[in-house]
Design a protein around this motif. Structure first.
Motif, PDB file in Angstrom:
ATOM      1  N   ARG A   1       0.818  -1.214   0.000  1.00 35.43           N
ATOM      2  CA  ARG A   1       0.000   0.000   0.000  1.00 35.43           C
ATOM      3  C   ARG A   1       0.849   1.260   0.000  1.00 35.43           C
ATOM      4  O   ARG A   1       0.427   2.306  -0.446  1.00 35.43           O
ATOM      5  CB  ARG A   1      -0.905   0.011   1.232  1.00 35.43           C
ATOM      6  CG  ARG A   1      -2.030  -0.965   1.103  1.00 35.43           C
ATOM      7  CD  ARG A   1      -3.023  -0.706   2.175  1.00 35.43           C
ATOM      8  NE  ARG A   1      -2.400  -0.766   3.496  1.00 35.43           N
ATOM      9  CZ  ARG A   1      -3.103  -0.752   4.628  1.00 35.43           C
ATOM     10  NH1 ARG A   1      -4.381  -0.650   4.590  1.00 35.43           N
ATOM     11  NH2 ARG A   1      -2.484  -0.819   5.785  1.00 35.43           N
ATOM     12  N   TYR A   2       2.062   1.147   0.542  1.00 34.20           N
ATOM     13  CA  TYR A   2       2.911   2.331   0.591  1.00 34.20           C
ATOM     14  C   TYR A   2       3.704   2.520  -0.695  1.00 34.20           C
ATOM     15  O   TYR A   2       4.427   3.486  -0.827  1.00 34.20           O
ATOM     16  CB  TYR A   2       3.873   2.230   1.778  1.00 34.20           C
ATOM     17  CG  TYR A   2       3.173   1.982   3.076  1.00 34.20           C
ATOM     18  CD1 TYR A   2       2.395   2.978   3.656  1.00 34.20           C
ATOM     19  CD2 TYR A   2       3.256   0.755   3.706  1.00 34.20           C
ATOM     20  CE1 TYR A   2       1.734   2.756   4.838  1.00 34.20           C
ATOM     21  CE2 TYR A   2       2.590   0.517   4.897  1.00 34.20           C
ATOM     22  CZ  TYR A   2       1.828   1.528   5.463  1.00 34.20           C
ATOM     23  OH  TYR A   2       1.166   1.289   6.620  1.00 34.20           O
ATOM     24  N   ALA A   3       3.610   1.583  -1.594  1.00 32.39           N
ATOM     25  CA  ALA A   3       4.417   1.646  -2.812  1.00 32.39           C
ATOM     26  C   ALA A   3       3.878   2.709  -3.756  1.00 32.39           C
ATOM     27  O   ALA A   3       2.673   2.963  -3.807  1.00 32.39           O
ATOM     28  CB  ALA A   3       4.431   0.295  -3.500  1.00 32.39           C
ATOM     29  N   ASP A   4       4.774   3.298  -4.513  1.00 32.63           N
ATOM     30  CA  ASP A   4       4.387   4.318  -5.480  1.00 32.63           C
ATOM     31  C   ASP A   4       4.206   3.639  -6.839  1.00 32.63           C
ATOM     32  O   ASP A   4       5.085   3.677  -7.684  1.00 32.63           O
ATOM     33  CB  ASP A   4       5.477   5.393  -5.531  1.00 32.63           C
ATOM     34  CG  ASP A   4       5.101   6.512  -6.474  1.00 32.63           C
ATOM     35  OD1 ASP A   4       3.903   6.648  -6.758  1.00 32.63           O
ATOM     36  OD2 ASP A   4       5.997   7.235  -6.912  1.00 32.63           O
ATOM     37  N   ALA A   5       3.059   2.991  -7.019  1.00 34.76           N
ATOM     38  CA  ALA A   5       2.832   2.209  -8.234  1.00 34.76           C
ATOM     39  C   ALA A   5       2.265   3.099  -9.331  1.00 34.76           C
ATOM     40  O   ALA A   5       1.671   4.137  -9.036  1.00 34.76           O
ATOM     41  CB  ALA A   5       1.853   1.081  -7.937  1.00 34.76           C
ATOM     42  N   PRO A   6       2.452   2.702 -10.605  1.00 38.38           N
ATOM     43  CA  PRO A   6       1.793   3.436 -11.693  1.00 38.38           C
ATOM     44  C   PRO A   6       0.282   3.423 -11.480  1.00 38.38           C
ATOM     45  O   PRO A   6      -0.256   2.465 -10.920  1.00 38.38           O
ATOM     46  CB  PRO A   6       2.150   2.616 -12.936  1.00 38.38           C
ATOM     47  CG  PRO A   6       3.302   1.788 -12.546  1.00 38.38           C
ATOM     48  CD  PRO A   6       3.256   1.596 -11.079  1.00 38.38           C
ATOM     49  N   GLU A   7      -0.392   4.496 -11.927  1.00 43.41           N
ATOM     50  CA  GLU A   7      -1.808   4.643 -11.607  1.00 43.41           C
ATOM     51  C   GLU A   7      -2.669   3.456 -11.976  1.00 43.41           C
ATOM     52  O   GLU A   7      -3.451   2.972 -11.175  1.00 43.41           O
ATOM     53  CB  GLU A   7      -2.350   5.886 -12.316  1.00 43.41           C
ATOM     54  CG  GLU A   7      -2.072   7.142 -11.542  1.00 43.41           C
ATOM     55  CD  GLU A   7      -2.961   8.265 -11.992  1.00 43.41           C
ATOM     56  OE1 GLU A   7      -3.671   8.090 -12.993  1.00 43.41           O
ATOM     57  OE2 GLU A   7      -2.933   9.315 -11.344  1.00 43.41           O
ATOM     58  N   GLY A   8      -2.513   2.962 -13.217  1.00 46.09           N
ATOM     59  CA  GLY A   8      -3.394   1.908 -13.675  1.00 46.09           C
ATOM     60  C   GLY A   8      -3.154   0.590 -12.967  1.00 46.09           C
ATOM     61  O   GLY A   8      -3.999  -0.288 -12.936  1.00 46.09           O
ATOM     62  N   LEU A   9      -1.959   0.456 -12.393  1.00 44.86           N
ATOM     63  CA  LEU A   9      -1.578  -0.804 -11.785  1.00 44.86           C
ATOM     64  C   LEU A   9      -1.982  -0.864 -10.324  1.00 44.86           C
ATOM     65  O   LEU A   9      -1.979  -1.913  -9.708  1.00 44.86           O
ATOM     66  CB  LEU A   9      -0.058  -0.955 -11.910  1.00 44.86           C
ATOM     67  CG  LEU A   9       0.528  -2.354 -12.028  1.00 44.86           C
ATOM     68  CD1 LEU A   9      -0.175  -3.128 -13.111  1.00 44.86           C
ATOM     69  CD2 LEU A   9       2.001  -2.261 -12.337  1.00 44.86           C
ATOM     70  N   ARG A  10      -2.331   0.297  -9.771  1.00 46.54           N
ATOM     71  CA  ARG A  10      -2.593   0.396  -8.342  1.00 46.54           C
ATOM     72  C   ARG A  10      -3.727  -0.549  -7.928  1.00 46.54           C
ATOM     73  O   ARG A  10      -4.719  -0.681  -8.625  1.00 46.54           O
ATOM     74  CB  ARG A  10      -2.992   1.839  -8.038  1.00 46.54           C
ATOM     75  CG  ARG A  10      -2.740   2.264  -6.636  1.00 46.54           C
ATOM     76  CD  ARG A  10      -3.198   3.692  -6.473  1.00 46.54           C
ATOM     77  NE  ARG A  10      -2.331   4.654  -7.144  1.00 46.54           N
ATOM     78  CZ  ARG A  10      -2.765   5.824  -7.594  1.00 46.54           C
ATOM     79  NH1 ARG A  10      -4.018   6.155  -7.490  1.00 46.54           N
ATOM     80  NH2 ARG A  10      -1.933   6.663  -8.183  1.00 46.54           N
ATOM     81  N   GLY A  11      -3.584  -1.169  -6.769  1.00 45.37           N
ATOM     82  CA  GLY A  11      -4.653  -2.022  -6.262  1.00 45.37           C
ATOM     83  C   GLY A  11      -4.684  -3.378  -6.939  1.00 45.37           C
ATOM     84  O   GLY A  11      -3.758  -4.171  -6.818  1.00 45.37           O
ATOM     85  N   LEU A  12      -5.747  -3.604  -7.716  1.00 48.80           N
ATOM     86  CA  LEU A  12      -5.992  -4.930  -8.267  1.00 48.80           C
ATOM     87  C   LEU A  12      -4.883  -5.432  -9.179  1.00 48.80           C
ATOM     88  O   LEU A  12      -4.453  -6.583  -9.084  1.00 48.80           O
ATOM     89  CB  LEU A  12      -7.324  -4.903  -9.014  1.00 48.80           C
ATOM     90  CG  LEU A  12      -7.870  -6.249  -9.432  1.00 48.80           C
ATOM     91  CD1 LEU A  12      -8.041  -7.148  -8.227  1.00 48.80           C
ATOM     92  CD2 LEU A  12      -9.202  -6.066 -10.134  1.00 48.80           C
ATOM     93  N   GLY A  13      -4.414  -4.558 -10.068  1.00 43.20           N
ATOM     94  CA  GLY A  13      -3.397  -4.982 -11.023  1.00 43.20           C
ATOM     95  C   GLY A  13      -2.152  -5.487 -10.328  1.00 43.20           C
ATOM     96  O   GLY A  13      -1.639  -6.575 -10.617  1.00 43.20           O
ATOM     97  N   LEU A  14      -1.693  -4.707  -9.358  1.00 39.53           N
ATOM     98  CA  LEU A  14      -0.500  -5.083  -8.617  1.00 39.53           C
ATOM     99  C   LEU A  14      -0.755  -6.349  -7.799  1.00 39.53           C
ATOM    100  O   LEU A  14       0.130  -7.204  -7.670  1.00 39.53           O
ATOM    101  CB  LEU A  14      -0.106  -3.925  -7.696  1.00 39.53           C
ATOM    102  CG  LEU A  14       1.379  -3.810  -7.391  1.00 39.53           C
ATOM    103  CD1 LEU A  14       2.179  -3.812  -8.665  1.00 39.53           C
ATOM    104  CD2 LEU A  14       1.633  -2.538  -6.613  1.00 39.53           C
TER     105      LEU A  14
END
Lengths: 200, 221
Positions: free
Chosen positions: A166-179
């Protein structure tokens, strides 16, 4: 026996190899303590339902089971889906009442997860695999225990990683479900590594 | 065909896809995507069951007491799945062996029960049928896409036809064994979700812990 147990925990892991119970897996893995509760409930229910379904399938549904009643050709195995679901729902219900009566503390902590498990495909899948692989009664007990443990282990690992993600700075589209999916893929690869372990 | 009806049918394809947005029915979906033929069979079975159950549940929605609705719904779905399973066994035995237990697992597929609960119970028969077919197609779309990547890369074939000559048979293509293993499906679905959400930014989930820029740091949010 030990082989079936180890295989069902790692190599044939229901969540990571057969994708069973993934809906619940992704939905209830945001925190480690809820994941632990669900995992425990899963182990208990799986260890109970697989042997019970084994008895029901061998005693009532398989071809020739009604020979003693003068119906040697009756083959009710097509009813296995319905009866397994009935058994699972009944076991969950009874378990809920028994826990509530004798161990109320445990009932409170597992309470909300038990109904979720009724519609979990991992439970039904476990029973269906038991039929397909023709396990005997003791084998199905071990398979139930092992596959439940494997599922619990997988969701616990995943929840622990996800709490950090949750603290990771993921690309927008990947956030949550994708990751979440990609992480599950990585865990599945790690569990696949156990498949190469030779048993003594 | 009026516009809202068309919308009911097409919305689940990408905008409200059951797999990538609603996270429903992934359970039985991924294991059958190692080849296109099994994915297609599974999709057809699911569409048939979904259409049947949504229609039936929508038909009896006014007579269904709320307290026993789940039991009734599961019974209807299980009966339809048994029919689908027996049908496959009778007419495509080899395929039903390859699908193993996964046709049976449509019973616990959350798409079917999810659409019955959230749509068929409240809408007339026609709309429910359209919604069921739409969701079935949305589910199939993802299944077929994943299979379309996994089968050629994993075994060099499409629908069982060898399109890429394998190195082991004198060709040049070295199959990627990884594509036939379970983890690849997870990763592929993750990437698909990424693509869809890049095209449809409104599906992006809110960040739990957004990174604050340095000047707004002490002000908080």
């Amino acid at each position: 026996m030990i082989e079936i147990f180890v295989h069902s925990v790692f190599q044939d892991n229901l969540a990571l190899t057969f994708f069973l119970g993934i809906c619940t897996f992704l939905a209830v893995s945001k925190r480690v303590d809820t994941a632990l509760g669900l995992g425990l409930a899963m182990i208990v229910v799986q260890t109970l339902t697989v042997p019970i379904n084994h008895l029901i399938f061998q005693g009532l549904l398989i071809e020739g089971a009604w020979a003693w009643a003068g119906l040697p050709e009756a083959d009710l195995s097509f009813l296995k889906l319905m009866s397994f679901i009935g058994v699972i729902a009944a076991v969950v219900q009874i378990l809920e009442m028994v826990l509530d009566r004798f161990v109320p503390a445990l009932a409170r902590s597992l309470g909300i997860y038990l109904p979720l498990i009724t519609v979990n495909c991992a439970i039904l899948g476990g029973s269906l695999f038991m039929v397909e692989r023709r396990y005997s009664l003791p084998e199905s007990l071990v398979w139930g225990l092992g596959s439940g443990t494997g599922w619990a282990l997988a969701i616990l690992t995943f929840a622990a990683i996800r709490e950090r993600l949750r603290y990771a700075d993921a690309p927008e589209g990947l956030r949550g479900l994708g990751l979440a999916f990609i992480t599950t893929g990585l865990i599945a690869m790690a569990f696949g590594g156990f498949a190469l372990v030779e048993l003594p | 065909m009026s516009n809202p009806r068309l919308r009911t049918l097409t919305a689940p394809l990408i905008d409200e896809n059951p797999i990538t947005l609603q996270i429903l029915g992934i359970c039985s979906a991924l294991a059958v995507t190692t080849s296109l033929a099994t994915a297609l069979t599974m999709s057809l079975a699911l569409i048939a069951v979904l259409a049947g159950s949504s229609t039936a549940i929508s038909l009896i929605r006014h007579h269904l007491p709320a307290s026993i609705r789940l039991v009734v719904q599961i019974t209807i779905i299980a009966s339809l799945v048994i029919v689908a399973d027996q049908f496959l066994r009778a007419f495509a035995f080899e395929m039903s062996q390859r699908l193993s237990i996964f046709v049976g697992l449509i019973v616990t597929n959350c798409v079917v029960l999810g659409r019955a609960e959230s749509f068929a119970l409240r809408n007339p028969v026609g709309a429910s049928l359209l919604d069921a077919i739409g969701n079935g197609l949305g589910y199939s779309l993802i299944l077929m896409l994943v299979a379309l990547i996994r089968e050629p890369l994993g075994s060099g074939s499409l629908f069982g036809w060898q399109v890429l000559p394998l190195a082991s048979e004198g060709g040049w293509f070295q199959p990627l064994g990884f594509m036939l293993l379970a983890p690849s499906a997870f990763v592929l679905i993750g990437l698909l979700i990424w693509i869809i959400r890049s095209l449809r930014p409104e599906q992006v989930e809110a960040d739990d812990y957004p990174i604050l820029s340095s000047d707004s740091g002490e002000a908080g949010r």
